[in-house]
Structure formats: C-alpha cells, structure tokens
Design a protein around this motif. Structure first.
Motif, PDB file in Angstrom:
ATOM      1  N   LEU A  23      31.538 -22.324  -4.376  1.00  0.00           N
ATOM      2  CA  LEU A  23      30.335 -22.681  -5.183  1.00  0.00           C
ATOM      3  C   LEU A  23      29.492 -23.475  -4.343  1.00  0.00           C
ATOM      4  O   LEU A  23      28.190 -23.515  -4.358  1.00  0.00           O
ATOM      5  N   VAL A  24      29.898 -24.074  -3.337  1.00  0.00           N
ATOM      6  CA  VAL A  24      29.235 -24.892  -2.292  1.00  0.00           C
ATOM      7  C   VAL A  24      28.459 -24.134  -1.329  1.00  0.00           C
ATOM      8  O   VAL A  24      27.382 -24.125  -1.274  1.00  0.00           O
ATOM      9  N   ASP A  25      29.016 -22.819  -1.077  1.00  0.00           N
ATOM     10  CA  ASP A  25      28.412 -21.668  -0.416  1.00  0.00           C
ATOM     11  C   ASP A  25      27.096 -21.176  -1.243  1.00  0.00           C
ATOM     12  O   ASP A  25      25.898 -21.108  -0.679  1.00  0.00           O
ATOM     13  N   GLU A  26      27.307 -20.993  -2.367  1.00  0.00           N
ATOM     14  CA  GLU A  26      26.055 -20.690  -3.396  1.00  0.00           C
ATOM     15  C   GLU A  26      24.972 -21.790  -3.282  1.00  0.00           C
ATOM     16  O   GLU A  26      23.924 -21.258  -3.323  1.00  0.00           O
ATOM     17  N   LYS A  27      25.345 -22.814  -3.515  1.00  0.00           N
ATOM     18  CA  LYS A  27      24.464 -24.097  -3.611  1.00  0.00           C
ATOM     19  C   LYS A  27      23.658 -24.462  -2.158  1.00  0.00           C
ATOM     20  O   LYS A  27      22.634 -24.587  -2.296  1.00  0.00           O
ATOM     21  N   ALA A  28      24.451 -24.015  -1.177  1.00  0.00           N
ATOM     22  CA  ALA A  28      24.025 -24.232   0.152  1.00  0.00           C
ATOM     23  C   ALA A  28      22.856 -23.132   0.415  1.00  0.00           C
ATOM     24  O   ALA A  28      21.742 -23.451   1.146  1.00  0.00           O
ATOM     25  N   GLU A  29      22.978 -22.181  -0.216  1.00  0.00           N
ATOM     26  CA  GLU A  29      22.142 -20.928   0.078  1.00  0.00           C
ATOM     27  C   GLU A  29      20.913 -21.325  -0.620  1.00  0.00           C
ATOM     28  O   GLU A  29      19.525 -20.906  -0.346  1.00  0.00           O
ATOM     29  N   VAL A  30      21.084 -22.021  -1.922  1.00  0.00           N
ATOM     30  CA  VAL A  30      19.800 -22.628  -2.647  1.00  0.00           C
ATOM     31  C   VAL A  30      19.188 -23.331  -1.839  1.00  0.00           C
ATOM     32  O   VAL A  30      17.710 -23.369  -1.747  1.00  0.00           O
ATOM     33  N   ILE A  31      19.722 -24.422  -1.163  1.00  0.00           N
ATOM     34  CA  ILE A  31      18.995 -25.477  -0.446  1.00  0.00           C
ATOM     35  C   ILE A  31      18.330 -24.863   0.785  1.00  0.00           C
ATOM     36  O   ILE A  31      17.117 -25.040   1.074  1.00  0.00           O
ATOM     37  N   ARG A  32      19.090 -23.783   1.465  1.00  0.00           N
ATOM     38  CA  ARG A  32      18.574 -23.060   2.564  1.00  0.00           C
ATOM     39  C   ARG A  32      17.149 -22.540   2.247  1.00  0.00           C
ATOM     40  O   ARG A  32      16.382 -22.325   2.955  1.00  0.00           O
ATOM     41  N   ALA A  33      17.167 -21.981   1.055  1.00  0.00           N
ATOM     42  CA  ALA A  33      16.094 -21.073   0.533  1.00  0.00           C
ATOM     43  C   ALA A  33      14.955 -22.110   0.335  1.00  0.00           C
ATOM     44  O   ALA A  33      13.846 -21.509   0.626  1.00  0.00           O
ATOM     45  N   TRP A  34      15.151 -23.032  -0.170  1.00  0.00           N
ATOM     46  CA  TRP A  34      13.940 -24.288  -0.437  1.00  0.00           C
ATOM     47  C   TRP A  34      13.448 -24.446   0.775  1.00  0.00           C
ATOM     48  O   TRP A  34      12.149 -24.710   1.208  1.00  0.00           O
ATOM     49  N   ALA A  35      14.254 -24.816   1.748  1.00  0.00           N
ATOM     50  CA  ALA A  35      13.913 -25.341   3.250  1.00  0.00           C
ATOM     51  C   ALA A  35      13.111 -24.103   3.853  1.00  0.00           C
ATOM     52  O   ALA A  35      11.914 -24.117   4.494  1.00  0.00           O
ATOM     53  N   ASP A  36      13.605 -22.711   3.762  1.00  0.00           N
ATOM     54  CA  ASP A  36      12.750 -21.437   4.306  1.00  0.00           C
ATOM     55  C   ASP A  36      11.561 -21.306   3.831  1.00  0.00           C
ATOM     56  O   ASP A  36      10.590 -20.739   4.210  1.00  0.00           O
ATOM     57  N   SER A  37      11.218 -21.743   2.364  1.00  0.00           N
ATOM     58  CA  SER A  37      10.135 -21.340   1.719  1.00  0.00           C
ATOM     59  C   SER A  37       9.181 -22.782   1.778  1.00  0.00           C
ATOM     60  O   SER A  37       8.157 -22.791   1.326  1.00  0.00           O
ATOM     61  N   GLY A  38       9.349 -23.682   2.493  1.00  0.00           N
ATOM     62  CA  GLY A  38       8.607 -24.803   2.922  1.00  0.00           C
ATOM     63  C   GLY A  38       8.895 -25.948   1.771  1.00  0.00           C
ATOM     64  O   GLY A  38       7.760 -26.866   1.752  1.00  0.00           O
ATOM     65  N   LYS A  39       9.484 -25.790   0.925  1.00  0.00           N
ATOM     66  CA  LYS A  39       9.790 -26.965  -0.282  1.00  0.00           C
ATOM     67  C   LYS A  39      10.174 -28.110   0.179  1.00  0.00           C
ATOM     68  O   LYS A  39      10.170 -29.228  -0.211  1.00  0.00           O
ATOM     69  N   ILE A  40      11.194 -28.101   1.053  1.00  0.00           N
ATOM     70  CA  ILE A  40      11.847 -29.284   1.780  1.00  0.00           C
ATOM     71  C   ILE A  40      11.890 -29.123   3.241  1.00  0.00           C
ATOM     72  O   ILE A  40      11.729 -28.055   3.951  1.00  0.00           O
ATOM     73  N   ALA A  41      12.303 -30.119   3.923  1.00  0.00           N
ATOM     74  CA  ALA A  41      12.420 -30.060   5.390  1.00  0.00           C
ATOM     75  C   ALA A  41      13.728 -29.481   5.927  1.00  0.00           C
ATOM     76  O   ALA A  41      14.677 -29.268   4.851  1.00  0.00           O
ATOM     77  N   LYS A  42      13.717 -28.871   6.983  1.00  0.00           N
ATOM     78  CA  LYS A  42      14.792 -27.973   7.323  1.00  0.00           C
ATOM     79  C   LYS A  42      16.087 -29.038   7.487  1.00  0.00           C
ATOM     80  O   LYS A  42      15.997 -29.949   7.866  1.00  0.00           O
ATOM     81  N   CYS A  43      17.268 -28.610   6.895  1.00  0.00           N
ATOM     82  CA  CYS A  43      18.460 -29.367   6.812  1.00  0.00           C
ATOM     83  C   CYS A  43      19.639 -28.635   7.133  1.00  0.00           C
ATOM     84  O   CYS A  43      19.642 -27.412   6.763  1.00  0.00           O
ATOM     85  N   ASP A  44      20.812 -29.261   7.213  1.00  0.00           N
ATOM     86  CA  ASP A  44      22.181 -28.348   7.226  1.00  0.00           C
ATOM     87  C   ASP A  44      22.443 -28.722   5.948  1.00  0.00           C
ATOM     88  O   ASP A  44      22.833 -29.861   5.161  1.00  0.00           O
ATOM     89  N   PRO A  45      22.619 -27.676   4.872  1.00  0.00           N
ATOM     90  CA  PRO A  45      22.869 -27.835   3.357  1.00  0.00           C
ATOM     91  C   PRO A  45      24.309 -28.167   3.012  1.00  0.00           C
ATOM     92  O   PRO A  45      24.280 -28.904   2.483  1.00  0.00           O
ATOM     93  N   TYR A  46      25.240 -27.883   4.127  1.00  0.00           N
ATOM     94  CA  TYR A  46      26.499 -28.449   3.744  1.00  0.00           C
ATOM     95  C   TYR A  46      26.712 -30.041   3.981  1.00  0.00           C
ATOM     96  O   TYR A  46      27.122 -30.607   3.212  1.00  0.00           O
ATOM     97  N   HIS A  47      26.082 -30.461   5.126  1.00  0.00           N
ATOM     98  CA  HIS A  47      26.158 -31.698   5.381  1.00  0.00           C
ATOM     99  C   HIS A  47      25.232 -32.782   4.302  1.00  0.00           C
ATOM    100  O   HIS A  47      25.600 -33.725   4.261  1.00  0.00           O
ATOM    101  N   LEU A  48      24.305 -32.049   3.940  1.00  0.00           N
ATOM    102  CA  LEU A  48      23.538 -32.707   2.918  1.00  0.00           C
ATOM    103  C   LEU A  48      24.328 -33.003   1.654  1.00  0.00           C
ATOM    104  O   LEU A  48      24.643 -34.017   0.995  1.00  0.00           O
ATOM    105  N   ILE A  49      25.216 -31.776   1.099  1.00  0.00           N
ATOM    106  CA  ILE A  49      26.027 -31.879   0.057  1.00  0.00           C
ATOM    107  C   ILE A  49      27.192 -32.962   0.412  1.00  0.00           C
ATOM    108  O   ILE A  49      27.570 -33.712  -0.268  1.00  0.00           O
ATOM    109  N   PHE A  50      27.745 -32.756   1.576  1.00  0.00           N
ATOM    110  CA  PHE A  50      28.812 -33.922   1.890  1.00  0.00           C
ATOM    111  C   PHE A  50      28.233 -35.321   2.045  1.00  0.00           C
ATOM    112  O   PHE A  50      28.913 -36.183   1.386  1.00  0.00           O
ATOM    113  N   ALA A  51      26.920 -35.600   2.433  1.00  0.00           N
ATOM    114  CA  ALA A  51      26.532 -36.781   2.379  1.00  0.00           C
ATOM    115  C   ALA A  51      26.109 -37.357   1.143  1.00  0.00           C
ATOM    116  O   ALA A  51      26.525 -38.523   0.736  1.00  0.00           O
ATOM    117  N   ILE A  52      26.019 -36.528  -0.010  1.00  0.00           N
ATOM    118  CA  ILE A  52      25.698 -36.820  -1.640  1.00  0.00           C
ATOM    119  C   ILE A  52      26.994 -37.412  -1.981  1.00  0.00           C
ATOM    120  O   ILE A  52      27.310 -38.217  -2.682  1.00  0.00           O
TER     121      ILE A  52
END
Length: 213
Positions: free
Chosen positions: A137-166
């Motif tokens: 599940l985390v892998d799946e949602k990390a890909e969502v975050i990565r796709a947002w970053a790749d499309s310029g919707k959010i800044a580049k970030c490590d999606p796993y560490h973003l999830i861990f931080a939340i």
C-alpha cells in the motif's frame, strides 16, 4: 486473522459476540498500558470482569487476543492511506490525510499505543503484514506522490519519508498525549489541540511541497 473460539461455532449468538467485544476491550486497555510482554491473561480477565476460564473459552491464548486487536488496528490505521486519491489535488489530499490521521490519534489513542508497543518490540506478531500488505500500500501511494512531483504539481521529495513524517507527527498526539497536554498547559490542552495541530501540520507539509520558481 485470529478467530475467537466462539466464532468457530456454527451459530454464534449475540451474547457470544458481546463477550468477545468485552474481552477485546479489556485486552486493549491492558496491552496499551503494559505491552504484550507485560500483559497477563489474569489482568485482562480482571479488567473484563470475568473468570479466567470463561475468558479462555472465547480466546485460548494471550496471542489470540493480541492478534485480533492488531488486525483491527492495522485495518483502521490504513484506511486514511487507502483513501489517498491519485486523481485529487495533491494539497487537498495531503491535508485530508493529515486530518484523518489526527482524528485517529484523537479517537483511538489506546490502539495507537498498542501498535507502537508492537513495533518497538520488533513487530514479532505483524512482521509479515508490515513487509506484505502495508509495504504494498505504501509503495502504491508513494508512486502517486512521485507522479505528482514529476508532473510539477508539488516539489520533488522522497515520498516514503514524506509518509513517515506524516505518520510520526500525527501519531505523536496519541502516543505522547500526556506530554503534549503537560507542555501546552491547561489553556491549550483541550480538544482544540487537535485542530491547532491540524492547521500547523497542514501548513508545514503543504508549504514545504510548494514549487518555488
């Protein structure tokens, strides 16, 4: 999933279901305070207000009660992440996720401490779930975050560490609630502390993911 003995009978009665819930409520109280190793069946029976033999009719072992609770916690805890929508606006999805996690911290503090105790002890009962369904599940949602970053919707970030931080910042309000209330003091330690936390965390994470030209 751990199945109570009574649940295996052909016709499960309302009384059996109520007894199982009574036992699990008591087990949650004991496990969240003492951890798995420190908890005893005698303690759980005492909190449940029933004899040890009666309790053991429904759950044969301490492990069975603990496993039933952990299964519930994992399912509840992952619901907000499952709701993370790839088609939604990134900022709104992150805000919603933070709020859902804080609501769990507010409404299910014992469950949070139960899960934290299990992980601190090396996750002996849930290692397969952490490496299997949770990781998937985390892998799946990390890909969502990565796709947002790749499309310029959010800044580049490590999606796993973003999830861990939340996870860490929101669950802090459950696992360290006594400390939070003590430090905030009487004036700020009421139910409003969760709304204050939500506003701060939303601002911190969303602003941190804004793209600056």
């Amino acid at each position: 999933m751990a199945i109570p003995r009574a649940a295996k009978t052909q016709r499960r009665t309302r009384i059996q279901e109520e007894k199982e819930e009574q036992i699990l409520e008591a087990a949650l109280e004991v496990f969240s305070q003492h951890g798995f190793r420190g908890a005893t069946i005698d303690q759980i029976a005492d909190v449940a207000g029933m004899s040890k033999p009666n309790l053991l009719y429904y759950f044969r072992t301490k492990d069975a009660m603990h496993r039933a609770l952990i299964d519930r916690v994992l399912d509840t805890w992952l619901d907000p992440l499952r709701a993370f929508d790839a088609n939604g606006h990134p900022h709104q999805e992150i805000r919603s996720y933070i709020r859902r996690k804080l609501e769990l911290a507010r409404d299910f503090p014992r469950e949070s401490r139960l899960f934290a105790n299990e992980v601190l002890q090396g996750a002996p009962h849930i290692e397969d779930e952490l490496k299997g369904p949770l990781k998937s599940l985390v892998d799946e949602k990390a890909e969502v975050i990565r796709a947002w970053a790749d499309s310029g919707k959010i800044a580049k970030c490590d999606p796993y560490h973003l999830i861990f931080a939340i996870w860490s910042t929101t669950q802090h309000y459950a696992d360290f609630d006594v400390q939070v209330r003590a430090v905030l003091g009487q004036d700020q330690a009421g139910e409003g502390r969760f709304e204050d936390a939500a506003r701060f965390l939303e601002s911190m994470f969303v602003k941190g993911l804004e793209i600056h030209e």
